[in-house]
Design an enzyme around this catalytic site. Structure first.
Site, mmCIF file in Angstrom:
data_model
loop_
_atom_site.group_PDB
_atom_site.id
_atom_site.type_symbol
_atom_site.label_atom_id
_atom_site.label_comp_id
_atom_site.label_asym_id
_atom_site.label_seq_id
_atom_site.Cartn_x
_atom_site.Cartn_y
_atom_site.Cartn_z
ATOM 1 N N LYS A 147 40.815 25.944 38.513
ATOM 2 C CA LYS A 147 41.909 24.969 38.412
ATOM 3 C C LYS A 147 41.460 23.687 39.128
ATOM 4 O O LYS A 147 40.488 23.086 38.702
ATOM 5 C CB LYS A 147 43.197 25.585 38.930
ATOM 6 C CG LYS A 147 43.621 26.813 38.065
ATOM 7 C CD LYS A 147 44.885 27.489 38.513
ATOM 8 C CE LYS A 147 45.154 28.727 37.655
ATOM 9 N NZ LYS A 147 46.346 29.478 38.106
ATOM 10 N N TYR A 199 23.520 44.609 35.655
ATOM 11 C CA TYR A 199 24.534 45.275 36.472
ATOM 12 C C TYR A 199 24.219 45.072 37.937
ATOM 13 O O TYR A 199 23.107 45.346 38.373
ATOM 14 C CB TYR A 199 24.575 46.785 36.172
ATOM 15 C CG TYR A 199 25.779 47.129 35.329
ATOM 16 C CD1 TYR A 199 27.057 47.021 35.870
ATOM 17 C CD2 TYR A 199 25.648 47.512 34.010
ATOM 18 C CE1 TYR A 199 28.180 47.300 35.103
ATOM 19 C CE2 TYR A 199 26.768 47.796 33.237
ATOM 20 C CZ TYR A 199 28.028 47.683 33.790
ATOM 21 O OH TYR A 199 29.133 47.951 33.049
ATOM 22 N N GLU A 229 26.600 46.172 40.487
ATOM 23 C CA GLU A 229 27.709 46.824 41.213
ATOM 24 C C GLU A 229 27.358 46.964 42.687
ATOM 25 O O GLU A 229 26.223 47.300 43.026
ATOM 26 C CB GLU A 229 27.981 48.199 40.608
ATOM 27 C CG GLU A 229 28.761 48.124 39.308
ATOM 28 C CD GLU A 229 29.084 49.509 38.746
ATOM 29 O OE1 GLU A 229 28.512 50.491 39.214
ATOM 30 O OE2 GLU A 229 29.921 49.565 37.820
ATOM 31 N N THR A 231 42.022 31.100 42.369
ATOM 32 C CA THR A 231 41.174 30.988 41.188
ATOM 33 C C THR A 231 40.089 29.967 41.518
ATOM 34 O O THR A 231 40.188 29.219 42.507
ATOM 35 C CB THR A 231 41.945 30.467 39.970
ATOM 36 O OG1 THR A 231 42.431 29.158 40.260
ATOM 37 C CG2 THR A 231 43.107 31.372 39.599
ATOM 38 N N ARG A 264 35.896 29.963 35.148
ATOM 39 C CA ARG A 264 37.064 30.834 35.262
ATOM 40 C C ARG A 264 36.716 31.995 36.174
ATOM 41 O O ARG A 264 35.723 32.692 35.937
ATOM 42 C CB ARG A 264 37.460 31.418 33.894
ATOM 43 C CG ARG A 264 37.729 30.437 32.814
ATOM 44 C CD ARG A 264 38.576 31.051 31.713
ATOM 45 N NE ARG A 264 39.951 31.078 32.145
ATOM 46 C CZ ARG A 264 40.721 30.010 32.226
ATOM 47 N NH1 ARG A 264 40.291 28.824 31.899
ATOM 48 N NH2 ARG A 264 41.961 30.128 32.642
ATOM 49 N N ASP A 303 48.206 32.355 48.165
ATOM 50 C CA ASP A 303 47.535 32.284 46.871
ATOM 51 C C ASP A 303 47.404 30.794 46.544
ATOM 52 O O ASP A 303 48.360 30.156 46.110
ATOM 53 C CB ASP A 303 48.374 33.014 45.825
ATOM 54 C CG ASP A 303 47.737 32.985 44.438
ATOM 55 O OD1 ASP A 303 46.816 32.161 44.218
ATOM 56 O OD2 ASP A 303 48.174 33.769 43.585
HETATM 57 C C1 PLP Z 1 46.733 30.719 37.866
HETATM 58 C C2 PLP Z 1 47.272 31.554 38.958
HETATM 59 C C3 PLP Z 1 46.834 32.872 39.157
HETATM 60 C C4 PLP Z 1 46.071 33.674 38.136
HETATM 61 O O1 PLP Z 1 44.863 33.305 37.764
HETATM 62 P P1 PLP Z 1 44.136 33.925 36.484
HETATM 63 O O2 PLP Z 1 42.738 33.500 36.714
HETATM 64 O O3 PLP Z 1 44.797 33.360 35.292
HETATM 65 O O4 PLP Z 1 44.286 35.413 36.550
HETATM 66 C C5 PLP Z 1 47.259 33.547 40.294
HETATM 67 N N1 PLP Z 1 48.102 32.964 41.160
HETATM 68 C C6 PLP Z 1 48.577 31.726 40.978
HETATM 69 C C7 PLP Z 1 49.523 31.150 41.976
HETATM 70 C C8 PLP Z 1 48.196 30.988 39.865
HETATM 71 O O5 PLP Z 1 48.708 29.769 39.660
#
Ligand code: PLP
Length: 433
Positions: free
Chosen positions: A241, A61, A63, A238, A247, A212
């Site tokens: 990707k 942990y 936190e 994220t 992840r 984002d």
């Molecule tokens: C994939 C994605 C997310 C979410 O990501 P997770 O890890 O699946 O929660 C958020 N915003 C955009 C634009 C995405 O393409």
């Protein structure tokens, strides 16, 4: 050759104790090795990045944040989290990084908690135009507890900017609704985002600007897509990707006050203990992303996307907005065959070992469960070492599946042959280790 690309040593270790679980791991490894991964949000992380998650950092942990934890024994957790933060800041050239969000959607939940009160208005692109569910879908916390207004894409097909962001309309929506937060960055948008134009609109209507960059993070980190800094006040992403890490999520800013609010919104606002084994893995992946090879990789991702889009156009498929600037494209199937749906195409392609997802095209008359389009991305195939010639081959294989309505069974073997020529990263090193 279809050996599991995941570490054979992990498989053997699990197998000795739990053959049932190990056999599922082996099957998944074989599936990944023997299929073409065209899902735009997926990638193949390096062996070091994957293995990093199988370490003793999962036991603790931690936190709180480095130097201010709620549990003893966090000395090395502080070191690794600081290393991950420093590398994230170096990658995105910004002042503050929170590496703890469990995922992209968690990062966005923290963003809402930090910046908005329930009921507050924010502006975003709708899911059906390429947005993300965490940008105001009714069933998501963002749409249930906050008030989204959506800005459109260019709707006129005679306009040179057809299906691209409509900055005049974005300004109109923002001036009418005065959102507290303006969101840009998407899940299915194939073009460059003009962050400076967004900032001018945000300043005019008094909004905080958020990008984002979940999909394009790898491109941004290497300068292959323009950076949201200095234009955006806060950036979420994220890490799994195009960035090709484990992840997870990440929050970035240059603003000290915002950083404090965002940190509190991650912990204790929306999360408990951080996944420190994933933070360890993030540090390693960020280290990989800082190397010069990673820039070459991202350039190849984009070159491959353009080659794949071009080859599909030659075969009579329409690519929305007329092409792509990044790692993904939306294929409108109706120009090929008015009856063809995204749902059928996805299923037939999966049977042939070509993995992708159905996706609505802008103004799609079909519902989300059917759709008229496919979303295709090149990050994973590029990681395997494929280049433009292979993209032409992939387009040909896709076309054979769709033209035959899934009846050309020979494609599955051709896919295997192509996969065998481009093994997954770490393949071989892991076997028998
Ligand atoms: C994939 C994605 C997310 C979410 O990501 P997770 O890890 O699946 O929660 C958020 N915003 C955009 C634009 C995405 O393409």
């Amino acid at each position: 050759m279809s050996d599991a690309p995941i570490a054979q040593s992990i498989h053997d270790l699990v197998h000795a104790q739990d053959p049932e679980a190990a056999s599922i791991l082996k099957a998944e490894g074989e599936r990944q090795a023997s299929t073409l991964e065209l899902i735009a949000s997926e990638n193949h992380a390096s062996l070091a990045t994957m293995h990093a998650m199988g370490t003793c950092f999962t036991n603790k942990y931690a936190e709180g944040y480095p130097g201010a934890r709620y549990y003893g024994g966090c000395e090395h957790h502080d070191e690794i989290e600081r290393l991950a933060q420093d590398r994230a800041k170096a990658l995105f050239k910004c002042e503050y990084a929170n590496v703890q969000p469990h995922s992209g959607a968690q990062a966005n939940a923290a963003l809402f908690l930090a910046l908005l009160n329930p009921g507050d208005t924010f502006a975003s692109l709708e899911l059906s135009d390429g947005g993300h569910l965490s940008h105001g879908l009714k069933v998501n916390i963002s749409g249930k507890w906050f008030s989204p207004v959506h800005y459109p894409l260019v709707r006129d097909e005679n306009d040179a900017d057809f299906e691209r962001l409509d900055y005049d309309a974005i300004r109109d929506v923002c001036m009418e609704h005065k959102p507290k937060l303006l969101m840009c960055g998407y899940s299915a948008y194939p073009r460059v985002i003009d962050f400076a134009k967004f900032r001018a609109i945000a300043d005019e209507c008094g909004a905080i600007l958020h990008a984002d960059i979940a999909h394009i993070a790898g491109l941004v980190a290497t300068g292959v897509h323009p950076s949201p800094f200095p234009h955006c006040h806060v950036v979420t992403t994220t890490t799994h990707k195009t960035l090709r890490g484990p992840r997870g999520g990440l929050i970035l800013t240059n603003d000290a006050d915002l950083n404090k609010k965002l940190n509190r919104a991650v912990f204790p606002g929306t999360q408990g203990g951080p996944l420190m084994h994933v933070v360890f893995s993030k540090a390693i992946a960020f280290g990989e992303a800082l190397r010069p090879e990673f820039r070459e990789y991202q350039q190849q991702v984009v070159a491959n996307a353009q080659a794949l889009a071009g080859s599909l156009v030659e075969r009579n498929y329409r690519i929305t907005s007329g092409g792509t600037d990044n790692h993904l494209m939306l294929v409108d199937l109706r120009t090929k065959d008015a009856e063809l749906t995204g749902a059928d195409a996805e299923k037939w392609l999966e049977d042939a070992g070509i993995i992708c997802n159905k996706n609505g095209v802008p103004q799609d008359p079909r519902p989300p469960k059917t759709t008229s389009g496919l979303r295709l991305g090149t990050p994973a195939l590029t990681t395997r070492g494929m280049g433009q010639p292979e993209m032409q081959r992939v387009a040909e294989l896709i076309d054979r599946v769709l033209s035959s309505k899934g009846t050309d069974g020979a494609v599955r073997n051709d896919v295997r042959t192509l996969c065998d020529a481009f093994p997954l990263p770490g393949h071989g090193q892991a076997v028998g280790a």
